[in-house]
Design an enzyme around this catalytic site. Structure first.
Site, PDB file in Angstrom:
ATOM      1  N   ASP A 141       3.512   7.198   1.940  1.00  0.00           N
ATOM      2  CA  ASP A 141       4.073   5.848   1.963  1.00  0.00           C
ATOM      3  C   ASP A 141       4.195   5.394   0.505  1.00  0.00           C
ATOM      4  OD1 ASP A 141       4.839   3.409   3.149  1.00  0.00           O
ATOM      5  OD2 ASP A 141       2.802   2.662   3.186  1.00  0.00           O
ATOM      6  N   GLU A 177      -0.324  16.695   5.087  1.00  0.00           N
ATOM      7  CA  GLU A 177      -0.386  15.226   5.173  1.00  0.00           C
ATOM      8  C   GLU A 177       0.432  14.700   6.356  1.00  0.00           C
ATOM      9  OE1 GLU A 177      -1.596  12.580   4.700  1.00  0.00           O
ATOM     10  OE2 GLU A 177      -2.176  12.118   2.666  1.00  0.00           O
ATOM     11  N   ARG A 189      -2.532   7.331  18.462  1.00  0.00           N
ATOM     12  CA  ARG A 189      -2.566   8.653  17.802  1.00  0.00           C
ATOM     13  C   ARG A 189      -2.172   9.771  18.761  1.00  0.00           C
ATOM     14  NH1 ARG A 189      -5.125   8.146  12.805  1.00  0.00           N
ATOM     15  NH2 ARG A 189      -6.784   6.598  12.655  1.00  0.00           N
TER      16      ARG A 189
HETATM   17  P1  IMP Z   1      -0.089   5.570   0.926  1.00  0.00           P
HETATM   18  O1  IMP Z   1       0.522   4.208   0.864  1.00  0.00           O
HETATM   19  O2  IMP Z   1       0.939   6.646   0.651  1.00  0.00           O
HETATM   20  O3  IMP Z   1      -1.303   5.642   0.045  1.00  0.00           O
HETATM   21  O4  IMP Z   1      -0.540   5.761   2.444  1.00  0.00           O
HETATM   22  C1  IMP Z   1      -1.876   5.566   2.851  1.00  0.00           C
HETATM   23  C2  IMP Z   1      -2.065   5.832   4.328  1.00  0.00           C
HETATM   24  O5  IMP Z   1      -1.522   4.731   5.045  1.00  0.00           O
HETATM   25  C3  IMP Z   1      -1.378   7.040   4.962  1.00  0.00           C
HETATM   26  O6  IMP Z   1      -2.053   8.260   4.759  1.00  0.00           O
HETATM   27  C4  IMP Z   1      -1.425   6.636   6.419  1.00  0.00           C
HETATM   28  O7  IMP Z   1      -2.682   6.926   6.983  1.00  0.00           O
HETATM   29  C5  IMP Z   1      -1.209   5.129   6.351  1.00  0.00           C
HETATM   30  N1  IMP Z   1       0.197   4.784   6.671  1.00  0.00           N
HETATM   31  C6  IMP Z   1       1.229   4.561   5.830  1.00  0.00           C
HETATM   32  N2  IMP Z   1       2.371   4.270   6.509  1.00  0.00           N
HETATM   33  C7  IMP Z   1       2.032   4.331   7.831  1.00  0.00           C
HETATM   34  C8  IMP Z   1       2.780   4.135   9.045  1.00  0.00           C
HETATM   35  O8  IMP Z   1       4.000   3.854   9.089  1.00  0.00           O
HETATM   36  N3  IMP Z   1       2.068   4.285  10.201  1.00  0.00           N
HETATM   37  C9  IMP Z   1       0.739   4.601  10.238  1.00  0.00           C
HETATM   38  N4  IMP Z   1       0.019   4.787   9.133  1.00  0.00           N
HETATM   39  C10 IMP Z   1       0.653   4.660   7.930  1.00  0.00           C
HETATM   40 MG    MG Z   2      -2.816  10.354   5.601  1.00  0.00          MG
END
Ligand code: IMP
Ligand code: MG
Length: 183
Positions: free
Chosen positions: A110, A106, A172
């Protein structure tokens, strides 16, 4: 892109949070972890597009146990700035996972909602084992009970870009992790 937008593009890279050298050290640690854990067992590294594609490309070259590579593409639906936990599979793995030790690679955890859904889904397919290696972890933002088996860098609650991570699909390709400036 016009010159003023190029300047704007550069200006929004506020600071470098994790340098290329620090990432290289992290990759070595992750490789050692995987090689020790799966000594002699074939594994399938599974990465979630698009954010983890750079990490996967570098990490798989640190792995010395027999390994196959698989990609999935999932779409997380957002409520404001947080993922809602609603996830749809845009592209699935191209093989049955029940004969494999799976390592999910991964980019960032977040809220944890996306990964939780993914792990439930993969777990239902009865792999030999299921392990998670993440490049970044933002524990302050966590909304579900979830911890990676290996997390390389813990970061504060900041929006980060680079090394696979994007803002509106840009950044990216940065070789480091930077903090994104909203204004
Ligand atoms: P989740 O909130 O853990 O479900 O995260 C979902 C997705 O949000 C991650 O897999 C990333 O693709 C994106 N994401 C979360 N935080 C960041 C960040 O700080 N920068 C860029 N993408 C993020
Ligand atoms: Mg991801």
């Amino acid at each position: 892109m016009r010159l003023d937008s190029v300047k704007e593009y550069e200006r929004r890279i506020k600071s470098i949070i994790i340098t290329e050298d620090e990432i290289k050290d992290g990759l070595k640690r992750a490789g050692e972890y995987i090689n020790a854990l799966y000594d002699g067992n074939p594994i399938l590294l599974v990465s979630v597009l698009k954010g983890a594609f750079v990490f996967m490309a570098d990490l798989c070259r640190e792995v010395t146990v027999p390994c196959e590579i698989g990609f999935m593409c999932v779409k997380s639906y957002f409520e404001g700035t947080s993922s809602s936990g609603e996830v749809s599979v845009v592209m699935d793995l191209d093989r049955d996972v029940k004969d494999y030790h799976l390592v999910v690679v991964e980019d960032i955890i977040d809220t944890g909602r996306t990964l939780k859904k993914l792990l439930d889904m993969l777990g239902d397919r009865k792999p030999l084992s299921l392990n998670v290696v993440t490049l970044l972890d933002k524990p302050d933002r966590r909304l579900v009970d979830l911890k990676a088996d290996l997390s390389l860098f813990t970061i504060p609650d900041k929006f980060v870009i680079g090394y696979g991570l994007d803002c509106a699909e840009y950044y990216r390709n940065l070789p480091y992790i930077g903090e994104y400036s909203e204004i």
